[in-house]
Design an enzyme around this catalytic site. Structure first.
Site, PDB file in Angstrom:
ATOM      1  N   VAL A 108       0.868  -1.175   0.000  1.00 60.57           N
ATOM      2  CA  VAL A 108       0.000   0.000   0.000  1.00 60.57           C
ATOM      3  C   VAL A 108       0.904   1.225   0.000  1.00 60.57           C
ATOM      4  O   VAL A 108       1.913   1.261   0.705  1.00 60.57           O
ATOM      5  CB  VAL A 108      -0.912   0.025   1.245  1.00 60.57           C
ATOM      6  CG1 VAL A 108      -1.803   1.265   1.239  1.00 60.57           C
ATOM      7  CG2 VAL A 108      -1.765  -1.241   1.316  1.00 60.57           C
ATOM      8  N   CYS A 109       0.530   2.212  -0.816  1.00 66.21           N
ATOM      9  CA  CYS A 109       1.219   3.501  -0.769  1.00 66.21           C
ATOM     10  C   CYS A 109       2.695   3.311  -1.130  1.00 66.21           C
ATOM     11  O   CYS A 109       3.037   2.593  -2.049  1.00 66.21           O
ATOM     12  CB  CYS A 109       0.999   4.095   0.619  1.00 66.21           C
ATOM     13  SG  CYS A 109       1.430   5.824   0.824  1.00 66.21           S
ATOM     14  N   THR A 110       3.589   3.959  -0.384  1.00 66.05           N
ATOM     15  CA  THR A 110       5.015   3.878  -0.687  1.00 66.05           C
ATOM     16  C   THR A 110       5.633   2.554  -0.256  1.00 66.05           C
ATOM     17  O   THR A 110       6.839   2.351  -0.445  1.00 66.05           O
ATOM     18  CB  THR A 110       5.770   5.047  -0.031  1.00 66.05           C
ATOM     19  OG1 THR A 110       5.513   5.032   1.383  1.00 66.05           O
ATOM     20  CG2 THR A 110       5.330   6.382  -0.619  1.00 66.05           C
TER      21      THR A 110
END
Length: 199
Positions: A108-110
């Site tokens: 998720v995300c970075t």
């Protein structure tokens, strides 16, 4: 025993919602009938892990041999978090080991930057938070502007709240749309965006 053992790995500086959002979705999925066990884990034994907004969580244990390993993001543009985890190298190495052992890896995300450092995004489509798009594009990954990107044994999601959509997609993919929709309704979450499937 659950058909799928899922683990969400916590590290200092992770973004709270990146981990807790998918955790709640997957736990609700189990209550809705999915044969799934979800744990919050850390790489090493610890009493507490401190997240990016100072939430402190107690892991259920250390990283095992899950069928599904989810890596949250947080802290790519600051000290600590994903940036520190990538520089340290232990988390990318652990992710690579689980991938080589046959686990499905999600981020998720970075958290996608951890997967990139682990060498499992080379030549593959992937999503990340907008702050890391240029950095991910500078690697061998192909950045896709979608909330969720499913490339089979690697599934990535964009920024923060997209982790909820990622977890709902995993429920749908593994256990059927009825369970995913039941969980989305229970959480009063309106699913957003189409899932980019590479195959």
């Amino acid at each position: 025993m659950a058909d799928i053992a899922a683990e969400i790995v916590l590290f200092d500086g992770f973004d709270e919602l990146d981990a807790v959002g998918p955790y709640e979705v997957l736990r609700n999925g189990a209550r809705a009938g999915a044969s799934l066990e979800t744990r919050l884990v850390s790489l090493a034994e610890t009493d507490l892990v401190r997240a990016s907004h100072d939430l402190r969580l107690e892991p259920d244990g250390t990283l095992g041999e899950p069928d599904l390993l989810l890596v949250p993001g947080g802290g790519w543009t600051t000290e600590g978090g994903v940036r520190a985890a990538v520089e340290d190298g232990a988390l990318p190495e652990a992710v690579r080991e689980r991938y080589d052992d046959g686990a499905t890896i999600a981020s998720v995300c970075t958290g996608a930057m951890v997967l990139s450092a682990a060498g499992i995004l080379e030549g593959r489509p992937a999503a990340t938070h907008p702050v890391a798009v240029d950095d991910l594009a500078a690697t061998a990954a192909t950045v896709v502007d979608e909330r969720v990107v499913d490339d089979g044994d690697v599934v990535t999601a964009g920024g923060v709240t997209s982790g909820i959509d990622l977890a709902l997609w995993l429920l749908e993919r593994e256990f059927g749309v009825e369970i995913a929709e039941a969980v989305a309704a229970e959480m009063a979450h309106e699913r957003r965006g189409d899932v980019f499937e590479s195959s």
